[in-house]
Design a protein around this motif. Structure first.
Motif, PDB file in Angstrom:
ATOM      1  N   GLU A   1       0.187  -0.989  -0.025  1.00 12.46           N
ATOM      2  CA  GLU A   1       0.065   0.167   0.465  1.00 12.46           C
ATOM      3  C   GLU A   1       0.807   0.988  -0.154  1.00 12.46           C
ATOM      4  OE1 GLU A   1      -3.810   0.701   2.091  1.00 12.46           O
ATOM      5  OE2 GLU A   1      -3.068   1.441   3.756  1.00 12.46           O
ATOM      6  N   ASP A   2       0.253   2.709  -0.835  1.00 16.54           N
ATOM      7  CA  ASP A   2       1.278   3.635  -0.872  1.00 16.54           C
ATOM      8  C   ASP A   2       1.578   4.330   0.612  1.00 16.54           C
ATOM      9  OD1 ASP A   2       1.704   6.321  -1.146  1.00 16.54           O
ATOM     10  OD2 ASP A   2       2.018   5.996  -3.230  1.00 16.54           O
ATOM     11  N   TRP A   3       2.796   4.680   0.805  1.00 21.40           N
ATOM     12  CA  TRP A   3       3.061   5.304   1.922  1.00 21.40           C
ATOM     13  C   TRP A   3       1.840   6.385   2.743  1.00 21.40           C
ATOM     14  CZ3 TRP A   3       3.961  10.799   2.393  1.00 21.40           C
ATOM     15  CH2 TRP A   3       3.912  11.083   1.259  1.00 21.40           C
ATOM     16  N   ARG A   4       1.026   7.510   1.458  1.00 21.11           N
ATOM     17  CA  ARG A   4       0.497   7.958   1.953  1.00 21.11           C
ATOM     18  C   ARG A   4      -0.677   7.472   2.892  1.00 21.11           C
ATOM     19  NH1 ARG A   4       2.006   8.377  -2.862  1.00 21.11           N
ATOM     20  NH2 ARG A   4       2.919  10.698  -4.012  1.00 21.11           N
ATOM     21  N   TYR A   5      -1.436   6.267   2.279  1.00 22.86           N
ATOM     22  CA  TYR A   5      -2.698   6.114   2.440  1.00 22.86           C
ATOM     23  C   TYR A   5      -1.800   4.762   4.282  1.00 22.86           C
ATOM     24  CZ  TYR A   5      -3.257   6.109  -2.017  1.00 22.86           C
ATOM     25  OH  TYR A   5      -3.868   6.195  -3.963  1.00 22.86           O
ATOM     26  N   THR A   6      -1.173   4.793   4.013  1.00 26.68           N
ATOM     27  CA  THR A   6      -0.651   3.791   5.293  1.00 26.68           C
ATOM     28  C   THR A   6      -1.012   5.146   6.138  1.00 26.68           C
ATOM     29  OG1 THR A   6       0.704   2.119   4.314  1.00 26.68           O
ATOM     30  CG2 THR A   6       1.173   2.683   6.278  1.00 26.68           C
ATOM     31  N   LYS A   7      -0.220   6.085   5.810  1.00 27.27           N
ATOM     32  CA  LYS A   7      -0.403   6.519   6.915  1.00 27.27           C
ATOM     33  C   LYS A   7      -1.332   7.435   7.395  1.00 27.27           C
ATOM     34  CE  LYS A   7       1.233  12.540   6.924  1.00 27.27           C
ATOM     35  NZ  LYS A   7       1.695  12.316   7.955  1.00 27.27           N
ATOM     36  N   TYR A   8      -2.324   8.029   6.893  1.00 28.13           N
ATOM     37  CA  TYR A   8      -3.936   8.465   7.385  1.00 28.13           C
ATOM     38  C   TYR A   8      -4.568   7.233   7.885  1.00 28.13           C
ATOM     39  CZ  TYR A   8      -3.844  12.216   3.981  1.00 28.13           C
ATOM     40  OH  TYR A   8      -4.039  13.570   3.017  1.00 28.13           O
ATOM     41  N   ARG A   9      -4.430   5.808   7.163  1.00 25.61           N
ATOM     42  CA  ARG A   9      -4.106   4.634   8.167  1.00 25.61           C
ATOM     43  C   ARG A   9      -3.820   4.712   9.220  1.00 25.61           C
ATOM     44  NH1 ARG A   9      -7.063  -0.180   6.098  1.00 25.61           N
ATOM     45  NH2 ARG A   9      -5.568   0.441   4.382  1.00 25.61           N
ATOM     46  N   SER A  10      -2.845   4.899  10.151  1.00 26.64           N
ATOM     47  CA  SER A  10      -2.351   4.969  10.877  1.00 26.64           C
ATOM     48  C   SER A  10      -2.547   5.945  12.327  1.00 26.64           C
ATOM     49  CB  SER A  10      -0.801   4.341  11.026  1.00 26.64           C
ATOM     50  OG  SER A  10       0.111   5.703  10.515  1.00 26.64           O
ATOM     51  N   GLN A  11      -2.599   7.008  11.302  1.00 27.78           N
ATOM     52  CA  GLN A  11      -2.846   8.560  11.814  1.00 27.78           C
ATOM     53  C   GLN A  11      -4.129   8.428  12.392  1.00 27.78           C
ATOM     54  OE1 GLN A  11      -1.071  11.564  10.235  1.00 27.78           O
ATOM     55  NE2 GLN A  11       0.859  10.895  10.560  1.00 27.78           N
ATOM     56  N   HIS A  12      -5.105   8.090  11.802  1.00 27.56           N
ATOM     57  CA  HIS A  12      -7.470   8.436  11.349  1.00 27.56           C
ATOM     58  C   HIS A  12      -7.646   7.695  11.336  1.00 27.56           C
ATOM     59  CE1 HIS A  12      -5.731  12.443  11.020  1.00 27.56           C
ATOM     60  NE2 HIS A  12      -4.951  11.848  10.024  1.00 27.56           N
ATOM     61  N   PRO A  13      -7.626   6.496  12.570  1.00 28.10           N
ATOM     62  CA  PRO A  13      -7.979   5.180  12.503  1.00 28.10           C
ATOM     63  C   PRO A  13      -9.361   4.702  12.937  1.00 28.10           C
ATOM     64  CG  PRO A  13      -6.738   5.325  14.530  1.00 28.10           C
ATOM     65  CD  PRO A  13      -6.625   6.011  14.031  1.00 28.10           C
ATOM     66  N   LEU A  14     -10.082   5.792  13.724  1.00 27.30           N
ATOM     67  CA  LEU A  14     -11.324   5.627  13.723  1.00 27.30           C
ATOM     68  C   LEU A  14     -12.257   6.417  12.794  1.00 27.30           C
ATOM     69  CD1 LEU A  14     -11.403   7.091  17.133  1.00 27.30           C
ATOM     70  CD2 LEU A  14     -11.735   4.649  17.008  1.00 27.30           C
ATOM     71  N   VAL A  15     -11.933   7.056  11.850  1.00 26.22           N
ATOM     72  CA  VAL A  15     -12.536   7.614  10.738  1.00 26.22           C
ATOM     73  C   VAL A  15     -12.138   7.681   9.283  1.00 26.22           C
ATOM     74  CG1 VAL A  15     -13.547  10.196  11.865  1.00 26.22           C
ATOM     75  CG2 VAL A  15     -11.361  10.441  10.791  1.00 26.22           C
ATOM     76  N   PHE A  16     -11.136   6.126   9.450  1.00 23.45           N
ATOM     77  CA  PHE A  16      -9.793   6.035   8.845  1.00 23.45           C
ATOM     78  C   PHE A  16     -10.994   5.971   6.834  1.00 23.45           C
ATOM     79  CE2 PHE A  16      -8.210   2.884   5.318  1.00 23.45           C
ATOM     80  CZ  PHE A  16      -7.182   4.133   5.125  1.00 23.45           C
ATOM     81  N   HIS A  17     -11.836   5.094   7.112  1.00 21.16           N
ATOM     82  CA  HIS A  17     -12.484   4.789   6.117  1.00 21.16           C
ATOM     83  C   HIS A  17     -13.482   5.627   5.428  1.00 21.16           C
ATOM     84  CE1 HIS A  17     -11.626   0.269   6.447  1.00 21.16           C
ATOM     85  NE2 HIS A  17     -12.162   0.170   7.629  1.00 21.16           N
ATOM     86  N   ILE A  18     -14.340   6.808   6.205  1.00 24.02           N
ATOM     87  CA  ILE A  18     -14.170   7.646   5.882  1.00 24.02           C
ATOM     88  C   ILE A  18     -13.479   8.242   5.050  1.00 24.02           C
ATOM     89  CG2 ILE A  18     -15.562  10.409   6.147  1.00 24.02           C
ATOM     90  CD1 ILE A  18     -16.465   9.490   8.557  1.00 24.02           C
ATOM     91  N   ILE A  19     -12.326   9.097   5.336  1.00 22.82           N
ATOM     92  CA  ILE A  19     -11.527   9.579   4.545  1.00 22.82           C
ATOM     93  C   ILE A  19     -11.192   8.582   3.457  1.00 22.82           C
ATOM     94  CG2 ILE A  19      -9.224   9.994   4.806  1.00 22.82           C
ATOM     95  CD1 ILE A  19      -9.197  10.241   7.298  1.00 22.82           C
ATOM     96  N   ASN A  20     -11.264   7.221   3.246  1.00 21.52           N
ATOM     97  CA  ASN A  20     -10.654   6.597   2.582  1.00 21.52           C
ATOM     98  C   ASN A  20     -11.635   7.012   1.442  1.00 21.52           C
ATOM     99  OD1 ASN A  20      -9.842   3.883   0.488  1.00 21.52           O
ATOM    100  ND2 ASN A  20     -10.920   2.720   2.321  1.00 21.52           N
TER     101      ASN A  20
END
Length: 275
Positions: free
Chosen positions: A113-132
């Motif tokens: 997975e691209d590092w940008r997505y991994t960053k969002y996944r780790s930093q915003h776990p509660l709202v990650f699927h909305i960000i995704n």
């Protein structure tokens, strides 16, 4: 790779079926509205498979695959093959080939997975699927579609191509060529000097020549449209694309480079962002 091809084929079929099904609905009689909704549905399908494989990068090829295919299918759908349309197809397929080729070269498998997505996944776990869904998948789709609108409107323009139309095509081809050269220089430099800041070739004159080429490509599409229709609201797509790169892509990359490469701060002081 075969898995991703299958996923994109399913997304394309879903979009096509929706486009066809909405033809009899008075609210969606406009083909451009149906194409937009088909684009959104195809994005949702790709997003769904990204959830299935826990990898947002499933979406990565979408950016370069949808525009050239959509433009070509639109030519068959409208049966319009004017000179401006032919120039649009040449420019978009050359650009799409370059960008998809670069993705294929850097593809590391469905598990990467691209590092940008991994960053969002780790930093915003509660709202990650909305960000995704809305930030990482749908927003790029909407921006690209907005930037495609001038090209799609060329199919409704029956004025003959003029010198600015050809200039717009040249801008598009030059932009993709800049990206192609920048890719080669970056790949070669990183292979020879791992961990170092690439400051040779085009990278000596701008910190993000690949982003510069991408922004310029969409302005080239708009120039082709404006050469026949003048300046109107469809300039918004190119502006949105420019804002996306300068407001999100460049800052993210700059922050990562500053954190990982000690020499980047000096390179940043000596070199302009784009050109």
């Amino acid at each position: 790779m075969a898995l991703l091809v299958a996923i994109y084929a399913l997304a394309g079929v879903a979009g096509w079926l929706l486009f066809d099904a909405l033809a009899t609905n008075p609210l969606t009689a406009n083909p451009l509205i149906r194409l937009f909704l088909a684009d959104v549905l195809a994005t949702v399908v790709v997003w769904g498979f990204g959830l299935l494989y826990v990898n947002v990068s499933v979406y990565d090829p979408y950016w370069s695959v949808f525009p050239p295919i959509a433009f070509l299918l639109w030519a068959f759908y409208t049966d319009i093959w004017s000179v401006p349309v032919i120039l649009l197809l040449i420019a978009s397929w050359y650009w799409g080939w370059r960008l998809t080729r670069n993705w294929v070269i850097t593809f590391k498998g469905i598990g990467h997975e691209d590092w940008r997505y991994t960053k969002y996944r780790s930093q915003h776990p509660l709202v990650f699927h909305i960000i995704n869904l809305f930030g990482l998948n749908m927003m790029p789709t909407l921006v690209v579609f907005a930037a495609m609108l001038p090209g799609l409107k060329l199919f409704e323009t029956f004025a003959p191509a003029n010198i600015l139309t050809y200039l717009g095509c040249i801008v598009c081809i030059a932009s993709a060529t800049i990206q192609l050269i920048a890719d080669k220089q970056s790949h070669d430099f990183r292979a020879a000097h791992p961990g170092k800041v690439c400051n040779v070739g085009l990278w000596k004159h701008g910190r993000h020549p690949n982003y510069f080429g991408e922004i310029q490509f969409w302005w080239g599409i708009w120039i082709m449209y404006a050469s026949l229709n003048g300046i109107d609201m469809y300039i918004g797509g190119a502006i949105a694309m420019t804002a996306l790169f300068l407001g999100i892509s460049v800052p993210l990359m700059e922050k990562r480079q500053l954190a990982n490469k000690p020499d980047y701060a000096e390179y940043r002081r000596q070199t302009r962002i784009l050109i």
